[in-house]
Every structure is written in structure tokens, then in C-alpha cells.
Scaffold this active site. Sequence first.
Site, short mmCIF file in Angstrom:
data_model
loop_
_atom_site.label_atom_id
_atom_site.label_comp_id
_atom_site.label_asym_id
_atom_site.label_seq_id
_atom_site.Cartn_x
_atom_site.Cartn_y
_atom_site.Cartn_z
N LEU A 1 -8.94 2.99 1.90
CA LEU A 1 -9.39 2.25 3.08
C LEU A 1 -10.29 3.13 3.93
CD1 LEU A 1 -6.16 0.46 4.34
CD2 LEU A 1 -8.25 -0.64 3.49
N ASP B 1 -2.43 7.14 7.28
CA ASP B 1 -3.39 7.84 8.12
C ASP B 1 -4.68 8.00 7.33
OD1 ASP B 1 -3.04 9.94 6.41
OD2 ASP B 1 -2.00 11.23 7.84
N HIS C 1 4.14 4.45 -2.31
CA HIS C 1 3.57 5.31 -3.34
C HIS C 1 4.68 5.70 -4.32
CE1 HIS C 1 0.79 8.14 -5.10
NE2 HIS C 1 1.75 9.05 -5.08
N GLY D 1 1.86 -7.25 -7.67
CA GLY D 1 2.47 -7.79 -6.45
C GLY D 1 3.99 -7.81 -6.42
N ASN E 1 2.31 2.14 3.46
CA ASN E 1 1.95 2.12 2.05
C ASN E 1 3.15 2.55 1.22
OD1 ASN E 1 0.18 2.19 -0.30
ND2 ASN E 1 0.23 4.42 -0.16
#
Length: 208
Positions: free
Chosen positions: A101, A149, A117, A20, A115
Site C-alpha cells: 500500500l 505502518d 502475516h 479470502g 494485516n
Amino acid sequence: MRRELPVDKKRIAFLASGRGSNFQAVADAVAAGDIPGICAGLVTDNPGAYAIERAKNAGIPVTVVDYARFPSRAAYEEALLAAMRGCRADLFVLAGYMRILGAGIVREFSGRMMNIHPALLPAFSGLHAQRQAIEYGVKVAGCTVHLVDEGMDTGPIIVQRCVPVLPDDDETTLADRILAEEHEALPLAVKLFCEDRLEVDGRRVRVR
Ligand code: GRF
């Protein structure tokens, strides 16, 4: 007396599976007033995620949707979607969410889910991006914040930051160098979103 104009604060929610630190970087930027938003909630699939402690310390509501307790992926995703909806978020930030997801969730949050990465996409998508970079022998690595996406790490790119790969690097030293950039790139991308400054045109994201 000069009056401040009321700022329309966006509700920012997070999906995280582990440490986190990226979640913390955004939460800190919100708390410091650098991002016009409020942290609406953290949803995690992992009851052992350290992100939970961070959220509790910051007074951010936590929902645990423990993947292990569901009989099927479909049942898990249904509960996950319900938890996500419960956050009433304008923006969902995937900050180290380690599962793929489902298409239904991606579609529901299309254009308002990002997101982070740890690679310069489109190179080294998927797991162990830093290891992939070391093994490939690239001289420059970095991180990417992108809209989500239905593909794996394929959405339109919002922010990228690069770092050198040094001759003696291993996966850990490179990951640490990239992580320092992630902690700047992600709050920046969230800030731009919350300020309504992102304009998506096909694959291109322009900053107004
Ligand atoms: C980061 O390297 C992020 O890019 C990747 O997973 C890691 C999560 O780290 N998606 P943390 O949980 O934010 O500390």
C-alpha cells in the site's frame, strides 16, 4: 425486564486479493455475534478473487478495483483510496491483500488498519513466509496480526500464534497448520479492536 445496552458497532472493511479464508473467518465471527461490528465492505484488486464469492454469499458489498485496468500505480492507488473511503470503515483489515500500500493510504488509515502475516514477525516478512521458515529450518512458526505502518510487515504486533514445524513438513503442510491459527488470531484481533481494548504505546500494543 433487563435491557441490553446499545453496543456501538464498528464498521469493519476488508482488502483481499485471493482466497479470502481470513476474511471469511472474521465475517463468520461477526455474523455469530462474537465481534461487535458490521462488515461494511470488501475491496479487491483482483476480479478473480474467490473472496468476492464469499462476500456476495454473506451479503457484504464488494468493490473491485482491478489493478490491470489502470495506467499507473498512482492511478490505481487513487481509485483504491476512493473505494476504501467509500466503505466508511472504522477498521480496515488486510486479509491476504497481495500488494504494497502507498504511504498516503497507510497514513490515512493509521492506527485503524491491520494485516495478517503467516510468520512470527519480525522473522520472515514479505512473500512466501512459510517457505522461508522451512528453508531456514526453524522449529516453531506461526502467524502475526499487526497494525499497518509504512514498512513491510513492520507495524506494532497485536496477536501472535505459534505452531510447531514438523520434520516432514513442506511449505503446504506448514501453511495449512498456520492458516488454522490465522483463522483464530485475526477474528480475535478484530474483536479486541472493536471492543476498544487495544492501547498502542510505541511498538507495544496492550490489551485492556
Ligand atoms: C494468509 O496466509 C495470510 O496470512 C497472507 O495471505 C494468506 C491469505 O489467505 N497474508 P486467505 O486469502 O485469507 O485465505
